[in-house]
Scaffold this motif. Structure first.
Motif, PDB file in Angstrom:
ATOM      1  N   VAL A  43      24.602  -5.883  -9.468  1.00 59.02           N
ATOM      2  CA  VAL A  43      24.463  -6.148  -8.508  1.00 59.02           C
ATOM      3  C   VAL A  43      22.801  -6.335  -8.071  1.00 59.02           C
ATOM      4  O   VAL A  43      22.270  -5.843  -7.694  1.00 59.02           O
ATOM      5  CB  VAL A  43      25.241  -6.081  -6.787  1.00 59.02           C
ATOM      6  N   VAL A  44      22.756  -7.661  -8.254  1.00 55.51           N
ATOM      7  CA  VAL A  44      21.565  -7.953  -7.555  1.00 55.51           C
ATOM      8  C   VAL A  44      21.011  -8.876  -6.430  1.00 55.51           C
ATOM      9  O   VAL A  44      21.720  -9.412  -5.797  1.00 55.51           O
ATOM     10  CB  VAL A  44      21.312  -9.120  -9.056  1.00 55.51           C
ATOM     11  N   PHE A  45      20.385  -7.670  -5.888  1.00 55.27           N
ATOM     12  CA  PHE A  45      19.805  -8.033  -4.233  1.00 55.27           C
ATOM     13  C   PHE A  45      18.877  -9.017  -4.410  1.00 55.27           C
ATOM     14  O   PHE A  45      17.683  -8.428  -4.945  1.00 55.27           O
ATOM     15  CB  PHE A  45      19.462  -6.982  -3.185  1.00 55.27           C
ATOM     16  N   ASP A  46      18.799 -10.275  -3.917  1.00 52.97           N
ATOM     17  CA  ASP A  46      17.785 -11.791  -3.847  1.00 52.97           C
ATOM     18  C   ASP A  46      16.602 -11.231  -3.017  1.00 52.97           C
ATOM     19  O   ASP A  46      15.769 -12.299  -2.904  1.00 52.97           O
ATOM     20  CB  ASP A  46      18.090 -12.850  -4.495  1.00 52.97           C
ATOM     21  N   SER A  47      17.062 -10.514  -1.629  1.00 56.19           N
ATOM     22  CA  SER A  47      16.548 -11.073  -0.218  1.00 56.19           C
ATOM     23  C   SER A  47      16.174  -8.731  -0.227  1.00 56.19           C
ATOM     24  O   SER A  47      16.199  -8.715   1.289  1.00 56.19           O
ATOM     25  CB  SER A  47      16.814 -11.340   0.194  1.00 56.19           C
ATOM     26  N   ALA A  48      15.375  -7.695  -0.901  1.00 52.66           N
ATOM     27  CA  ALA A  48      15.728  -7.051  -0.887  1.00 52.66           C
ATOM     28  C   ALA A  48      13.870  -6.636  -0.160  1.00 52.66           C
ATOM     29  O   ALA A  48      13.255  -7.216  -1.143  1.00 52.66           O
ATOM     30  CB  ALA A  48      15.983  -5.580  -1.950  1.00 52.66           C
ATOM     31  N   TYR A  49      13.301  -5.917   0.802  1.00 59.58           N
ATOM     32  CA  TYR A  49      12.200  -5.671   1.258  1.00 59.58           C
ATOM     33  C   TYR A  49      12.089  -3.885   1.346  1.00 59.58           C
ATOM     34  O   TYR A  49      12.977  -3.032   1.576  1.00 59.58           O
ATOM     35  CB  TYR A  49      12.201  -5.881   2.370  1.00 59.58           C
ATOM     36  N   CYS A  50      11.465  -3.323   1.480  1.00 58.88           N
ATOM     37  CA  CYS A  50      10.392  -2.402   1.712  1.00 58.88           C
ATOM     38  C   CYS A  50      10.305  -2.884   3.008  1.00 58.88           C
ATOM     39  O   CYS A  50      10.220  -2.959   3.537  1.00 58.88           O
ATOM     40  CB  CYS A  50       9.105  -2.140   0.816  1.00 58.88           C
ATOM     41  N   ASN A  51      10.149  -1.278   3.871  1.00 54.45           N
ATOM     42  CA  ASN A  51       9.730  -0.791   4.537  1.00 54.45           C
ATOM     43  C   ASN A  51       8.631  -0.989   5.705  1.00 54.45           C
ATOM     44  O   ASN A  51       8.219  -0.386   6.823  1.00 54.45           O
ATOM     45  CB  ASN A  51      10.734   0.133   5.265  1.00 54.45           C
ATOM     46  N   SER A  52       7.289  -0.879   4.724  1.00 52.49           N
ATOM     47  CA  SER A  52       5.708  -0.459   4.779  1.00 52.49           C
ATOM     48  C   SER A  52       5.516  -0.735   4.068  1.00 52.49           C
ATOM     49  O   SER A  52       5.884  -0.018   2.302  1.00 52.49           O
ATOM     50  CB  SER A  52       5.624   0.875   5.335  1.00 52.49           C
ATOM     51  N   PRO A  53       4.351  -1.893   3.885  1.00 53.91           N
ATOM     52  CA  PRO A  53       4.405  -2.265   2.012  1.00 53.91           C
ATOM     53  C   PRO A  53       2.605  -1.537   1.768  1.00 53.91           C
ATOM     54  O   PRO A  53       1.867  -1.599   2.090  1.00 53.91           O
ATOM     55  CB  PRO A  53       3.508  -3.485   2.643  1.00 53.91           C
ATOM     56  N   LEU A  54       3.361  -0.361   1.422  1.00 57.66           N
ATOM     57  CA  LEU A  54       2.298   0.754   0.883  1.00 57.66           C
ATOM     58  C   LEU A  54       2.782   1.675   0.621  1.00 57.66           C
ATOM     59  O   LEU A  54       4.177   2.108   0.316  1.00 57.66           O
ATOM     60  CB  LEU A  54       1.246   1.542   1.711  1.00 57.66           C
ATOM     61  N   ASN A 307       1.383  -6.401   3.354  1.00 58.57           N
ATOM     62  CA  ASN A 307       0.933  -7.229   4.363  1.00 58.57           C
ATOM     63  C   ASN A 307       2.822  -7.484   3.789  1.00 58.57           C
ATOM     64  O   ASN A 307       3.216  -7.153   3.262  1.00 58.57           O
ATOM     65  CB  ASN A 307       0.381  -8.958   4.515  1.00 58.57           C
ATOM     66  N   PHE A 308       3.500  -8.463   4.948  1.00 55.41           N
ATOM     67  CA  PHE A 308       4.339  -8.832   5.027  1.00 55.41           C
ATOM     68  C   PHE A 308       4.697 -10.838   4.804  1.00 55.41           C
ATOM     69  O   PHE A 308       5.914 -10.916   5.099  1.00 55.41           O
ATOM     70  CB  PHE A 308       5.119  -8.724   6.839  1.00 55.41           C
ATOM     71  N   PHE A 309       3.563 -10.697   3.895  1.00 57.61           N
ATOM     72  CA  PHE A 309       4.175 -11.911   3.106  1.00 57.61           C
ATOM     73  C   PHE A 309       5.261 -11.747   1.689  1.00 57.61           C
ATOM     74  O   PHE A 309       5.621 -10.441   1.535  1.00 57.61           O
ATOM     75  CB  PHE A 309       3.150 -12.486   2.599  1.00 57.61           C
ATOM     76  N   GLU A 310       6.090 -12.769   1.376  1.00 61.15           N
ATOM     77  CA  GLU A 310       7.050 -12.328   0.651  1.00 61.15           C
ATOM     78  C   GLU A 310       6.602 -11.601  -0.764  1.00 61.15           C
ATOM     79  O   GLU A 310       7.332 -10.223  -1.866  1.00 61.15           O
ATOM     80  CB  GLU A 310       8.034 -13.787  -0.231  1.00 61.15           C
ATOM     81  N   GLY A 311       5.392 -11.687  -1.308  1.00 65.22           N
ATOM     82  CA  GLY A 311       5.329 -11.116  -2.243  1.00 65.22           C
ATOM     83  C   GLY A 311       4.414  -9.952  -2.509  1.00 65.22           C
ATOM     84  O   GLY A 311       4.313  -9.197  -2.686  1.00 65.22           O
ATOM     85  N   GLY A 312       4.140  -9.423  -0.389  1.00 61.28           N
ATOM     86  CA  GLY A 312       3.832  -8.324  -0.566  1.00 61.28           C
ATOM     87  C   GLY A 312       4.836  -6.950  -0.604  1.00 61.28           C
ATOM     88  O   GLY A 312       4.364  -6.049  -0.112  1.00 61.28           O
ATOM     89  N   PRO A 389      -0.333  -1.606  14.964  1.00 67.86           N
ATOM     90  CA  PRO A 389       0.952  -1.865  14.340  1.00 67.86           C
ATOM     91  C   PRO A 389       1.375  -2.990  14.117  1.00 67.86           C
ATOM     92  O   PRO A 389       1.118  -4.272  14.655  1.00 67.86           O
ATOM     93  CB  PRO A 389       1.799  -1.009  15.584  1.00 67.86           C
ATOM     94  N   ILE A 390       1.685  -3.290  13.079  1.00 66.80           N
ATOM     95  CA  ILE A 390       1.986  -4.536  12.427  1.00 66.80           C
ATOM     96  C   ILE A 390       3.913  -4.642  12.371  1.00 66.80           C
ATOM     97  O   ILE A 390       4.245  -3.603  11.329  1.00 66.80           O
ATOM     98  CB  ILE A 390       1.763  -5.757  12.048  1.00 66.80           C
ATOM     99  N   VAL A 391       4.368  -5.688  13.069  1.00 65.05           N
ATOM    100  CA  VAL A 391       5.980  -5.139  12.199  1.00 65.05           C
ATOM    101  C   VAL A 391       6.615  -6.231  11.977  1.00 65.05           C
ATOM    102  O   VAL A 391       6.369  -7.303  12.512  1.00 65.05           O
ATOM    103  CB  VAL A 391       6.652  -4.430  13.452  1.00 65.05           C
ATOM    104  N   MET A 392       8.066  -6.674  11.054  1.00 65.14           N
ATOM    105  CA  MET A 392       8.331  -7.448  11.093  1.00 65.14           C
ATOM    106  C   MET A 392       9.420  -7.224  11.082  1.00 65.14           C
ATOM    107  O   MET A 392      10.947  -6.235  10.496  1.00 65.14           O
ATOM    108  CB  MET A 392       8.158  -7.513   9.836  1.00 65.14           C
ATOM    109  N   ILE A 393      10.265  -8.969  11.618  1.00 57.30           N
ATOM    110  CA  ILE A 393      12.105  -8.189  11.520  1.00 57.30           C
ATOM    111  C   ILE A 393      13.140  -9.518  10.221  1.00 57.30           C
ATOM    112  O   ILE A 393      12.071 -10.826  11.157  1.00 57.30           O
ATOM    113  CB  ILE A 393      12.375  -8.705  12.523  1.00 57.30           C
ATOM    114  N   ARG A 394      13.278  -9.305  10.034  1.00 60.73           N
ATOM    115  CA  ARG A 394      13.313 -10.732   8.957  1.00 60.73           C
ATOM    116  C   ARG A 394      15.749 -10.840   8.684  1.00 60.73           C
ATOM    117  O   ARG A 394      16.262  -9.233   8.733  1.00 60.73           O
ATOM    118  CB  ARG A 394      13.538 -10.061   7.202  1.00 60.73           C
ATOM    119  N   ARG A 395      15.826 -11.269   9.503  1.00 65.46           N
ATOM    120  CA  ARG A 395      17.151 -11.790   9.620  1.00 65.46           C
ATOM    121  C   ARG A 395      17.488 -13.059   9.434  1.00 65.46           C
ATOM    122  O   ARG A 395      17.139 -13.899   9.990  1.00 65.46           O
ATOM    123  CB  ARG A 395      17.690 -11.493  10.791  1.00 65.46           C
ATOM    124  N   GLY A 396      18.819 -13.495   8.658  1.00 69.07           N
ATOM    125  CA  GLY A 396      18.803 -14.838   7.625  1.00 69.07           C
ATOM    126  C   GLY A 396      17.987 -15.549   7.859  1.00 69.07           C
ATOM    127  O   GLY A 396      17.263 -15.079   6.122  1.00 69.07           O
TER     128      GLY A 396
END
Length: 509
Positions: A43-54, A307-312, A389-396
């Protein structure tokens, strides 16, 4: 031998491995056949994120199921509290044998956090020496990322990261064989965590030569310094990006070495998967492939993460259990904090009461079964390059990034996957921005988070300065090895020893 009916769980973790550089996520050049095999059967998750890019905050969130600010995991020199339950505690409580090999960047005197066995030391220090100072942002830390990794990118014969990862791979395989030959009937939960393809961008010729300079793609998105957002400018400063000119050849070499490092990681993964098969444990082992954060690799004229760009911020996530879950892809956004409740489900039940009420993640079991599940990823960044602080919400299809000191960012990733069109100031999206801002205010007291970070930084810097004087007592994990039990010793029954060490056995139990 009859083993427990609970599945074994093996997590394969790579450091700074961006999904965009993997063929299973569409990269046309990178060679990673073993990861491709996991994906084809998993099962491949195409939109998985870390909760902090560090590194450390991401790993502590993954293990605890909590966002970084809730456990004080602000940066790479924050202590992971010993009283914080982890995945390893949970599974050990359920009867699992819990084993860690490789990098986890634990900071503090507790270097196990629920793992019964730890097979290697860490590659990074366990003390407070790498504590950032938001109040002196202009002063670049000498111990942090620099552009030297890019400026010196290319082939090599040896690095400390190669020494480390080859040890991690070897002891992981040896432990799997030991489990297969042993009499401990408990299921195992094992994490093998490699430090590649994290910079420096140096890899032996064997992997470097898998790729040709002429084939290495240039960064898709180039953004001039004058057009960068405020946080990107801070990141350029903290890594010293404007201190030296970076040539196109150096960019190409860094990307080529990074691709080679992914092929190296893939090879280590293949060795471990082969060991699982040879030891007869593959069928009852659920394998998860994850990363701790991404790598910008020159995209947007940025490097590394933070950072919260897709690459990071995006990470690979593959769950391989073909006997349990039909191969498919999941489009919904998920994050690493979701793995705590997911592994509880896979191990056979709800999380203990002490853990469940405070979990920020939700089980991915509906997604694994091909059903609808939550579509949400929440992130925080509180480390180097930040001043608040820098925060991110990804939804939809939307991603919202907010910091009290910066203009908001809103991206429609379905229409704008390269994140070039910031919609936050567009009147047509004012309602969405207002809704996200209300959610940010409900989720976080950012003023309090900032105060907590600053106070914590002050305490750690004082402790680091004090403990550097006189006789230092280090927290770095020292793997224990009892040589009296290795190989052949005089107190052992030789015939029984040889029979038990051979796999498969040629004599009775």
């Amino acid at each position: 031998m009859v083993r427990s009916e609970q599945p074994n769980i093996l997590i394969l973790m790579a450091d700074q491995m961006a999904p965009s550089a993997l063929p299973v996520y569409g990269h046309p050049l990178v060679k990673a056949p073993n990861i491709a095999r996991l994906a084809a059967e998993g099962v491949v998750f195409d939109s998985a994120y870390c909760n902090s890019p560090l590194c450390a905050p991401s790993r502590f969130s993954f293990l605890s199921g909590l966002l970084p600010s809730r456990i004080g995991a602000y940066d790479n020199a924050c202590e992971f509290p010993a009283d914080q339950p982890t995945i390893a505690h949970d599974l050990r409580y359920r009867g699992y044998r819990t084993i860690l090999a490789g990098k986890m960047h634990f900071v503090g005197p507790d270097q196990l956090h629920g793992f019964e066995e730890r097979l290697t030391t860490d590659i990074y220090p366990a003390d407070f020496g790498w504590t950032p100072d938001w109040t002196r942002f202009a002063d670049r830390p000498s111990w942090y990322h620099s552009m030297d990794s890019v400026l010196t990118a290319g082939p090599c014969v040896r690095t400390n990261q190669l020494d480390y990862d080859e040890e991690v791979s070897f002891v992981t395989r040896r432990k799997l064989y030991e489990i297969a030959r042993g009499k401990d009937e408990r299921p195992f939960f094992m994490v093998m965590s490699l430090t590649h393809p994290h910079d420096p961008f140096a890899i032996p010729a064997r992997y470097w030569n898998l790729y040709d300079d002429a084939d290495i793609p240039e960064p898709r998105v180039r953004i001039a310094k004058a057009d960068q957002d405020p946080h990107a400018l801070r990141l350029r400063h903290v890594i010293g990006m404007d201190l030296d000119d970076v040539t196109d050849d150096q960019v190409r070499a860094a990307r080529r070495a990074y691709y080679g490092a992914i092929s190296f990681v893939d090879e280590q993964i293949g060795l471990v998967l082969d060991t699982l098969a040879e030891s007869g444990m593959a069928q009852n082992t659920i394998v998860l492939l994850i990363g701790d954060h991404g790598e910008m690799l020159g995209e947007r004229d940025l490097w590394y993460k933070m950072n919260f760009f897709e690459g990071g911020a995006r990470v690979p996530m593959i769950v391989h259990a073909p006997g349990r879950f039909a191969p498919h892809r999941v489009a919904a956004s998920v994050s690493l904090v979701d793995l705590m409740p997911t592994l509880a489900d896979l191990a056979g039940g709800d999380m203990p009461e002490a853990m469940a009420p405070c979990a920020d993640g939700v089980s991915l079991m509906p997604h694994l079964l091909g059903q609808a599940g939550r579509d949400e990823a929440i992130g925080e960044y509180l480390g180097e390059g930040a001043i608040a602080p820098i925060v991110m919400i990804r939804r939809g299809r939307l991603k919202f990034i907010h910091s009290p000191v910066d203009p908001d960012q809103l991206f429609d990733l379905a229409a704008d996957p390269d994140e070039l069109d910031n919609l936050a100031a567009d009147p047509a999206h004012a309602g969405q921005v207002a809704s996200f801002r209300r959610e940010v205010a409900e989720r976080w007291d950012l003023a309090q988070v900032e105060a907590d970070v600053l106070a914590n930084q002050r305490r750690r810097r004082l402790i680091a300065a004090a403990t550097s004087r006189g006789a230092a007592k280090h927290w770095d994990y020292q793997p224990f090895r009892d040589a009296s039990r290795d190989y052949v010793r005089g107190h052992m029954d030789l015939e029984e020893l040889e029979a038990s060490a051979r796999f498969p056995r040629v004599r009775g139990e």
